[in-house]
Write an enzyme that holds these catalytic residues in place. Structure first.
Site, PDB file in Angstrom:
ATOM      1  N   ASP A 179      48.220  20.051  51.918  1.00  0.00           N
ATOM      2  CA  ASP A 179      48.068  18.745  51.283  1.00  0.00           C
ATOM      3  C   ASP A 179      46.916  18.803  50.289  1.00  0.00           C
ATOM      4  OD1 ASP A 179      47.294  15.958  50.806  1.00  0.00           O
ATOM      5  OD2 ASP A 179      48.610  15.457  52.479  1.00  0.00           O
ATOM      6  N   LYS A 190      45.619  12.354  34.765  1.00  0.00           N
ATOM      7  CA  LYS A 190      46.148  13.580  34.182  1.00  0.00           C
ATOM      8  C   LYS A 190      45.119  14.243  33.268  1.00  0.00           C
ATOM      9  CE  LYS A 190      50.291  14.135  35.835  1.00  0.00           C
ATOM     10  NZ  LYS A 190      50.599  15.331  36.642  1.00  0.00           N
ATOM     11  N   VAL A 226      60.513  13.979  31.264  1.00  0.00           N
ATOM     12  CA  VAL A 226      61.329  15.088  31.766  1.00  0.00           C
ATOM     13  C   VAL A 226      62.663  14.577  32.290  1.00  0.00           C
ATOM     14  CG1 VAL A 226      61.432  17.076  33.309  1.00  0.00           C
ATOM     15  CG2 VAL A 226      59.233  16.375  32.340  1.00  0.00           C
TER      16      VAL A 226
END
Length: 345
Positions: A64, A162, A190
């Site tokens: 994780d 990001k 995408v």
């Protein structure tokens, strides 16, 4: 001869599963990280739907991004790492740190474990969100030299996450990489074949359009790229000496409005024409609605924005030549029809 091992993080994700598919097809061994081993059946289903019959070179390990445990074991013996895992955009959140902290901490956790395991290169799946945000006066196509300007007001926390995660990755390589190299891929929207009934946030708009859930679309322009080409660009960035220390925009270089997307679907699937929108919403309506509906704020931040991009760098440096945006969009739709994710007319 022992096969080279590639670790792919977030192994059940849309981009990740296509990367795994291409890696296995090209003779690599793959170790995919997942938050839960309960994902194994889904991953195997998607790979088989993608045409793979032999999964003997694939293994899964639980790891994780929010914890240190298992990352050292995940990286052991790996030549390369594809760091694809990332927090999915939250449409509703109390504090932007909910998106930013996991993204930054996660990338540093993966890079540290990769470096300590003497991995040669990490390919980071960043995003167009680390490139375009905060440039309201932009009038020339975005390139890899552009970075989102986080000093500008009203940038969505997803774009911040990001940007800060990719910045953190480059800083780590510069200061603590110890010779490990990094390449970053920054995809626009995408599209492409979904391989199971579990699909992802970039594809939801196609399902909603064809289901008749969108009576009118906001005025949002975007680049689109096929997931198969995004996966191929990751492969090129992993092995090419020219890719070390570089970032690459994964884009066809085309810009489509959401109405263009709807019109492409209408042309390809005329029997669904009555479900597809024909009109754009005025910008002011979308921006006003977002004041009262937090889940619309990311959408509203994109309304009316400039979205031209260039893929000249990936084409010239890595000889990458993607499918058209329309091909990617229609491949998404066709895969959804094939999996009965859209009710017939």
């Amino acid at each position: 001869m022992q096969k080279q091992l590639v670790v792919v993080t977030g192994g059940s994700g849309f981009i990740a599963i296509h990367i795994i598919l291409q890696l296995l097809q090209r003779g690599y061994a793959v170790r995919a990280t997942v938050r839960s081993l309960n994902k194994q059946a889904l991953i195997e289903t998607m790979l088989r739907n993608g045409g793979l019959t032999d999964l003997s070179d694939l293994s899964l390990i639980e790891a994780d991004l929010s914890h240190d445990r298992h990352w050292a074991a995940a990286m052991q013996g790996a030549s390369y790492v594809m760091h694809v895992a990332s927090p999915t955009p939250k449409l509703q959140f109390k504090d932007e740190a909910e998106m930013i902290k996991p993204a930054v901490d996660g990338v540093l956790r993966v890079l540290t474990a990769a470096r300590d395991a003497h991995v040669k290169r990490v390919v980071l799946t960043s995003a167009y969100g680390a490139v375009f945000a905060g440039h309201p006066q932009q009038r020339t196509p975005f390139t890899e030299t552009d970075w989102s300007d986080l000093t500008v007001k009203h940038i969505h926390p997803y774009q911040k996450s990001k940007t800060l995660a990719e910045r953190a990755a480059w800083d780590f390589i510069k200061r603590e990489g110890h010779g490990m190299t990094l390449a970053a891929i920054n995809p626009v929207g995408v599209m492409g074949p979904v391989l199971a009934s579990t699909y992802f946030h970039s594809n939801i708009q196609i399902q909603e359009l064809l289901a008749g859930k969108v009576p009118a679309v906001p005025h949002i322009d975007s680049g689109y790229v096929d997931v198969r080409d995004v996966a191929q660009l990751h492969m090129l960035a992993m092995t090419s000496p020219k890719a070390a220390g570089e970032r690459f925009l994964a884009t066809t270089g085309e810009t489509l409005s959401m109405l263009d997307v709807a019109n492409s679907l209408r042309s390809a699937y005329p029997q669904y024409a009555s479900r597809l929108p024909k009109h754009q919403l005025p910008n002011v309506i979308v921006k006003t609605a977002a004041i009262f509906q937090p889940n619309l704020r990311m959408l509203a931040s994109l309304v009316g924005g400039y979205a031209e991009t260039s893929n000249a760098k990936a084409q010239c440096l890595l000889d990458w030549h993607p499918r058209s945006a329309k091909t990617a969009i229609l491949a998404t739709a066709q895969s959804m029809f094939d999996l009965n994710l859209i009710k017939p007319v």
